[in-house]
Design a protein around this motif. Structure first.
Motif, PDB file in Angstrom:
ATOM      1  N   TYR A 103      51.546  25.504 -34.409  1.00  0.00           N
ATOM      2  CA  TYR A 103      50.819  26.683 -34.897  1.00  0.00           C
ATOM      3  C   TYR A 103      49.376  26.668 -34.417  1.00  0.00           C
ATOM      4  O   TYR A 103      48.843  27.701 -33.969  1.00  0.00           O
ATOM      5  CB  TYR A 103      50.862  26.715 -36.424  1.00  0.00           C
ATOM      6  N   LEU A 104      48.725  25.515 -34.473  1.00  0.00           N
ATOM      7  CA  LEU A 104      47.330  25.415 -34.025  1.00  0.00           C
ATOM      8  C   LEU A 104      47.218  25.676 -32.521  1.00  0.00           C
ATOM      9  O   LEU A 104      46.259  26.308 -32.068  1.00  0.00           O
ATOM     10  CB  LEU A 104      46.758  24.039 -34.373  1.00  0.00           C
ATOM     11  N   VAL A 105      48.186  25.189 -31.759  1.00  0.00           N
ATOM     12  CA  VAL A 105      48.185  25.449 -30.312  1.00  0.00           C
ATOM     13  C   VAL A 105      48.373  26.937 -30.055  1.00  0.00           C
ATOM     14  O   VAL A 105      47.707  27.531 -29.184  1.00  0.00           O
ATOM     15  CB  VAL A 105      49.304  24.636 -29.620  1.00  0.00           C
ATOM     16  N   TRP A 106      49.256  27.566 -30.822  1.00  0.00           N
ATOM     17  CA  TRP A 106      49.516  29.004 -30.647  1.00  0.00           C
ATOM     18  C   TRP A 106      48.281  29.824 -31.015  1.00  0.00           C
ATOM     19  O   TRP A 106      47.938  30.784 -30.311  1.00  0.00           O
ATOM     20  CB  TRP A 106      50.701  29.402 -31.525  1.00  0.00           C
ATOM     21  N   VAL A 107      47.612  29.452 -32.089  1.00  0.00           N
ATOM     22  CA  VAL A 107      46.401  30.158 -32.499  1.00  0.00           C
ATOM     23  C   VAL A 107      45.314  30.033 -31.436  1.00  0.00           C
ATOM     24  O   VAL A 107      44.558  30.988 -31.180  1.00  0.00           O
ATOM     25  CB  VAL A 107      45.890  29.617 -33.855  1.00  0.00           C
ATOM     26  N   ALA A 108      45.240  28.867 -30.821  1.00  0.00           N
ATOM     27  CA  ALA A 108      44.234  28.642 -29.765  1.00  0.00           C
ATOM     28  C   ALA A 108      44.615  29.323 -28.454  1.00  0.00           C
ATOM     29  O   ALA A 108      43.849  29.277 -27.487  1.00  0.00           O
ATOM     30  CB  ALA A 108      44.051  27.149 -29.544  1.00  0.00           C
ATOM     31  N   ARG A 109      45.817  29.931 -28.418  1.00  0.00           N
ATOM     32  CA  ARG A 109      46.330  30.614 -27.221  1.00  0.00           C
ATOM     33  C   ARG A 109      46.461  29.666 -26.031  1.00  0.00           C
ATOM     34  O   ARG A 109      46.301  30.069 -24.874  1.00  0.00           O
ATOM     35  CB  ARG A 109      45.442  31.810 -26.860  1.00  0.00           C
ATOM     36  N   ASP A 110      46.742  28.420 -26.320  1.00  0.00           N
ATOM     37  CA  ASP A 110      47.023  27.453 -25.257  1.00  0.00           C
ATOM     38  C   ASP A 110      48.519  27.460 -24.967  1.00  0.00           C
ATOM     39  O   ASP A 110      49.322  27.864 -25.817  1.00  0.00           O
ATOM     40  CB  ASP A 110      46.606  26.044 -25.704  1.00  0.00           C
ATOM     41  N   PRO A 111      48.906  27.018 -23.800  1.00  0.00           N
ATOM     42  CA  PRO A 111      50.340  26.923 -23.510  1.00  0.00           C
ATOM     43  C   PRO A 111      50.992  25.890 -24.428  1.00  0.00           C
ATOM     44  O   PRO A 111      50.447  24.806 -24.638  1.00  0.00           O
ATOM     45  CB  PRO A 111      50.371  26.472 -22.040  1.00  0.00           C
ATOM     46  N   ILE A 112      52.141  26.249 -24.954  1.00  0.00           N
ATOM     47  CA  ILE A 112      52.828  25.347 -25.867  1.00  0.00           C
ATOM     48  C   ILE A 112      53.633  24.350 -25.050  1.00  0.00           C
ATOM     49  O   ILE A 112      54.818  24.554 -24.752  1.00  0.00           O
ATOM     50  CB  ILE A 112      53.721  26.114 -26.858  1.00  0.00           C
ATOM     51  N   ASP A 113      52.961  23.282 -24.639  1.00  0.00           N
ATOM     52  CA  ASP A 113      53.613  22.214 -23.893  1.00  0.00           C
ATOM     53  C   ASP A 113      53.152  20.871 -24.447  1.00  0.00           C
ATOM     54  O   ASP A 113      52.316  20.811 -25.358  1.00  0.00           O
ATOM     55  CB  ASP A 113      53.322  22.324 -22.390  1.00  0.00           C
ATOM     56  N   LEU A 114      53.702  19.799 -23.895  1.00  0.00           N
ATOM     57  CA  LEU A 114      53.402  18.472 -24.421  1.00  0.00           C
ATOM     58  C   LEU A 114      51.924  18.130 -24.302  1.00  0.00           C
ATOM     59  O   LEU A 114      51.337  17.548 -25.225  1.00  0.00           O
ATOM     60  CB  LEU A 114      54.237  17.422 -23.671  1.00  0.00           C
ATOM     61  N   ALA A 115      51.311  18.501 -23.209  1.00  0.00           N
ATOM     62  CA  ALA A 115      49.890  18.191 -23.005  1.00  0.00           C
ATOM     63  C   ALA A 115      49.026  18.876 -24.054  1.00  0.00           C
ATOM     64  O   ALA A 115      48.107  18.265 -24.619  1.00  0.00           O
ATOM     65  CB  ALA A 115      49.458  18.613 -21.607  1.00  0.00           C
ATOM     66  N   SER A 116      49.313  20.143 -24.333  1.00  0.00           N
ATOM     67  CA  SER A 116      48.545  20.883 -25.345  1.00  0.00           C
ATOM     68  C   SER A 116      48.770  20.310 -26.738  1.00  0.00           C
ATOM     69  O   SER A 116      47.824  20.189 -27.536  1.00  0.00           O
ATOM     70  CB  SER A 116      48.939  22.362 -25.323  1.00  0.00           C
ATOM     71  N   LEU A 117      50.016  19.946 -27.028  1.00  0.00           N
ATOM     72  CA  LEU A 117      50.317  19.373 -28.339  1.00  0.00           C
ATOM     73  C   LEU A 117      49.585  18.051 -28.547  1.00  0.00           C
ATOM     74  O   LEU A 117      49.045  17.790 -29.625  1.00  0.00           O
ATOM     75  CB  LEU A 117      51.825  19.164 -28.488  1.00  0.00           C
ATOM     76  N   GLN A 118      49.552  17.222 -27.504  1.00  0.00           N
ATOM     77  CA  GLN A 118      48.853  15.947 -27.610  1.00  0.00           C
ATOM     78  C   GLN A 118      47.352  16.141 -27.739  1.00  0.00           C
ATOM     79  O   GLN A 118      46.690  15.438 -28.505  1.00  0.00           O
ATOM     80  CB  GLN A 118      49.174  15.082 -26.386  1.00  0.00           C
ATOM     81  N   HIS A 119      46.808  17.101 -26.995  1.00  0.00           N
ATOM     82  CA  HIS A 119      45.370  17.350 -27.045  1.00  0.00           C
ATOM     83  C   HIS A 119      44.945  17.859 -28.418  1.00  0.00           C
ATOM     84  O   HIS A 119      43.998  17.337 -29.024  1.00  0.00           O
ATOM     85  CB  HIS A 119      44.978  18.362 -25.969  1.00  0.00           C
ATOM     86  N   VAL A 120      45.645  18.867 -28.917  1.00  0.00           N
ATOM     87  CA  VAL A 120      45.295  19.443 -30.222  1.00  0.00           C
ATOM     88  C   VAL A 120      45.603  18.453 -31.343  1.00  0.00           C
ATOM     89  O   VAL A 120      44.814  18.283 -32.278  1.00  0.00           O
ATOM     90  CB  VAL A 120      46.047  20.769 -30.443  1.00  0.00           C
ATOM     91  N   GLY A 121      46.751  17.778 -31.249  1.00  0.00           N
ATOM     92  CA  GLY A 121      47.146  16.848 -32.295  1.00  0.00           C
ATOM     93  C   GLY A 121      46.256  15.629 -32.387  1.00  0.00           C
ATOM     94  O   GLY A 121      46.236  14.947 -33.416  1.00  0.00           O
ATOM     95  N   GLY A 122      45.495  15.345 -31.333  1.00  0.00           N
ATOM     96  CA  GLY A 122      44.598  14.203 -31.355  1.00  0.00           C
ATOM     97  C   GLY A 122      43.298  14.452 -32.081  1.00  0.00           C
ATOM     98  O   GLY A 122      42.537  13.504 -32.348  1.00  0.00           O
ATOM     99  N   GLU A 123      43.014  15.709 -32.408  1.00  0.00           N
ATOM    100  CA  GLU A 123      41.799  16.039 -33.133  1.00  0.00           C
ATOM    101  C   GLU A 123      41.949  15.689 -34.616  1.00  0.00           C
ATOM    102  O   GLU A 123      43.005  15.955 -35.214  1.00  0.00           O
ATOM    103  CB  GLU A 123      41.462  17.520 -32.986  1.00  0.00           C
ATOM    104  N   PRO A 124      40.936  15.091 -35.233  1.00  0.00           N
ATOM    105  CA  PRO A 124      41.048  14.677 -36.647  1.00  0.00           C
ATOM    106  C   PRO A 124      41.440  15.815 -37.588  1.00  0.00           C
ATOM    107  O   PRO A 124      42.304  15.630 -38.464  1.00  0.00           O
ATOM    108  CB  PRO A 124      39.647  14.156 -36.966  1.00  0.00           C
TER     109      PRO A 124
END
Length: 253
Positions: free
Chosen positions: A46-67
């Motif tokens: 959901y956070l990746v989608w809100v940020a309008r980033d591509p929903i892929d593994l790289a985006s998930l890891q990048h967003v998910g790494g934020e506290p």
């Protein structure tokens, strides 16, 4: 005619509580853990989608790494867990409160549980110091320090001190313990097996910290049995995490 004699009332058999036994509890446990995982991953998606980033593994890891994102993810695992547990109990037509033993403990039970937990933590702290080890996993220290610096301290505090303890206790000392203690495992087996599986949830730690988690799990399981209160283990778990988070953030400063 004992049924008509007030001094000898008729015997009334109380129906056995509807409980999932060993395999039912195990299979539902997998489903509940999967629901928790989906809730957590869904939050990141959901956070990746809100940020309008591509929903892929790289985006998930990048967003998910934020506290802040990680705190949101952990928090969203709670409603998913509760929904799955509610469904499993509902199918058995049992009481949610009774099945999970959601009864408030006495102050004596709370004090006894807290003292025991403190002794276990102090013992591991002493051992860590004698072995020259950190008392907290390095990645957790980095995460909490980063969260503090990025303004996500409150979110992390809630996630690790409220949401995570509730999710994990409802699954381990709540649902799993309830079913397995009523199976051939009985209480000792249910305490040990639920503690092992709770330890597996923390595989991000090394073997040393996993041993500490397992020992704490055994204490929580014993207190669940002794007090017949899941709220007691939730509170103890929350206090343990709260203390660790606050001290790590303070020491990090």
């Amino acid at each position: 005619m004992d049924s008509l004699n007030p001094d000898h009332p008729p015997l009334i058999e109380t129906p056995a509580p509807r409980v999932w036994k060993f395999w039912g509890t195990a299979l539902w446990g997998i489903a509940i853990f999967a629901a928790m995982f989906v809730g957590q991953i869904g939050a990141i998606v959901y956070l990746v989608w809100v940020a309008r980033d591509p929903i892929d593994l790289a985006s998930l890891q990048h967003v998910g790494g934020e506290p802040a994102s990680l705190a949101f993810s952990v928090t969203m695992g709670l409603p998913a867990t509760l929904a799955a547990v509610w469904l499993a109990i509902r199918i058995k037509k049992a009481s949610f409160v009774d099945y999970l033993a959601l009864y408030w403990p006495s102050w004596k039970q709370l004090l006894f549980g807290a003292v025991g937990l403190i002794l276990i933590v102090v013992a591991w702290e002493t051992m860590s110091r004698s072995l020259g080890r950190d008392a907290t996993p390095g990645f957790m220290t980095d995460l909490l320090k980063s969260g503090r610096d990025k303004g996500a301290a409150v979110m992390l505090l809630f996630a690790f001190s409220v949401a995570a303890p509730m999710s994990e206790e409802v699954l381990a000392r709540g649902f799993l313990y309830r079913g397995w203690s009523a199976s051939f495992l009985r209480v000792p087996g249910a305490i040990i097996l639920s503690s092992l599986l709770w330890t597996v949830v923390h595989l991000q730690y090394d073997l040393y910290f996993l041993a500490e988690v397992f020992s704490i799990g055994l204490w929580f399981g014993y207190m669940r049995y002794r007090s017949n209160s899941l709220w007691l283990t939730i509170v103890l778990h929350a206090l343990n995490n709260l203390t660790a988070v606050v001290l790590t953030m303070w020491l990090g400063s």
